[in-house]
Design an enzyme around this catalytic site. Structure first.
Site, PDB file in Angstrom:
ATOM      1  N   SER A   1       0.716  -1.082  -0.014  1.00  0.00           N
ATOM      2  CA  SER A   1      -0.087   0.020   0.146  1.00  0.00           C
ATOM      3  C   SER A   1       0.913   1.105   0.027  1.00  0.00           C
ATOM      4  CB  SER A   1      -1.007   0.083   1.337  1.00  0.00           C
ATOM      5  OG  SER A   1      -1.373   1.329   1.386  1.00  0.00           O
TER       6      SER A   1
ATOM      7  N   TYR B   1      -0.956  -0.598  10.133  1.00  0.00           N
ATOM      8  CA  TYR B   1      -0.999  -1.177   8.742  1.00  0.00           C
ATOM      9  C   TYR B   1      -0.035  -0.879   7.984  1.00  0.00           C
ATOM     10  CZ  TYR B   1      -3.182  -2.222   4.165  1.00  0.00           C
ATOM     11  OH  TYR B   1      -3.380  -2.652   3.012  1.00  0.00           O
TER      12      TYR B   1
ATOM     13  N   HIS C   1     -12.871   3.245   2.505  1.00  0.00           N
ATOM     14  CA  HIS C   1     -12.077   4.473   2.028  1.00  0.00           C
ATOM     15  C   HIS C   1     -12.887   5.498   1.356  1.00  0.00           C
ATOM     16  CE1 HIS C   1      -9.123   1.034   2.027  1.00  0.00           C
ATOM     17  NE2 HIS C   1      -8.054   1.980   2.573  1.00  0.00           N
TER      18      HIS C   1
END
Length: 317
Positions: A107, A136, A179
């Site tokens: 990511s 994360y 998101h």
């Protein structure tokens, strides 16, 4: 033509589904998937057993616990634990199972909060992370480094890609945990159905983000995996082995909201709540690396949002 067994971990998620759609178009691919009920990716023994029972040639590691700012902020323990366990078990099982190639999906949140824009691959570990999704991001960085370490020590062809902000069908449209694009679509849809006069948007609307349709990501992943190792690893630093994937175009959250307002035909007002967190001020990836490898995005933001909005309306209740 030799058929290769390809395991897509996380095939029920947005990215995994897109990878499966793309892979099914290839006649030389025998697709392998496993539902959560049949394979708990956080259980190392079960994952090793799965790899032993299936003659897997390639792996696309798309399984992950994902979410927006609220989810990352609220459940940091779950995000770091589950992601560390899943990716470690799959990558290690691929190693001991002699899998030929593995692609790990990370990511763009792995990069420092105030990295120079656009962000190049070598910005990794050069500064502090965005606090709201640090757990994360650290898990994803560990996945990249695990792939790098197995290549350095064992010669494994384990590659990593870092996508920008993704959107597409089968996204998480929960307004709290999703998101920004799916969360906004949900808000607009609900506002239209209930005749609300405004939609609240977190933050000032000034932060800028880059977005990529998930089908473009899938095509990039297959393109990178199809490059033989001598081509893929040429010029790639062993300590910076990941490749950015993005659209090369960014916009402000205000511009995104106005575009969605137009697409959804919502006639009310947009209210920006500056008291809510909004994350990194600017986040856009330098995609020169993958462009030089012969891939380019093909789905514009407007057309992508239009298709996803139609999909969402047909699947919402």
């Amino acid at each position: 033509m030799a058929v290769k067994n390809v395991f897509v971990a996380g095939h029920r998620g947005m990215v995994g589904r897109a990878l499966c759609r793309a892979l099914k178009k290839h006649s030389d691919v025998s697709l392998i998937t496993a539902n959560k009920a049949d394979l708990d990716l956080t259980n190392q023994a079960k994952v090793i057993e799965f790899f032993n029972n299936n003659h897997i040639d390639e792996v696309y590691l798309a399984a992950a616990k994902v979410g927006g700012i609220h989810a990352n902020n609220t459940y940091p323990g779950e995000f770091i634990y589950q992601n560390l366990m899943v990716q470690t078990n799959v990558i290690h099982s691929a190693h001991i199972g002699n899998v030929k190639k593995l692609l790990f999906l990370g990511s763009s949140c792995i990069y420092p909060k105030f990295a120079d824009q656009p962000i190049s691959e070598d910005a990794l570990l050069t500064g502090a992370l965005e606090p709201t999704n640090e757990s994360y991001a650290i898990a994803k960085i560990a996945g990249i480094k695990l792939c790098e370490s197995y290549r350095r020590q064992y010669g494994k062809d384990f590659r990593s890609v870092m996508p920008t902000n993704l959107y597409g069908p089968y996204d998480n449209f929960n307004p709290d945990n999703g998101h920004v694009i799916p969360a906004l679509m949900h808000k607009f849809h609900k506002a239209i159905k209930s005749n609300k006069c405004h939609v609240e948007i977190w933050g000032s609307g000034n932060v800028r983000r880059e977005f990529l349709h998930v089908d473009d990501l899938a095509s990039a992943c297959l393109h990178l995996m199809e490059q033989d190792d001598s081509v893929f690893w040429r010029g790639v630093n062993e300590h910076c082995s990941h490749v950015n994937v993005g659209s090369g175009v960014d916009c402000s959250i205000k511009e995104l909201a106005e575009t969605l307002k137009s697409i959804t035909k919502f006639e009310g007002a947009l209210h920006f709540n500056g008291s809510k967190p909004e994350g990194t001020p600017v986040k856009k990836l330098n995609i020169s690396n993958i462009l030089e490898r012969g891939w380019a995005p093909s789905i514009s933001l407007r057309s992508g949002l239009e298709t996803v909005w139609r999909w969402y309306k047909s699947h919402s209740h």
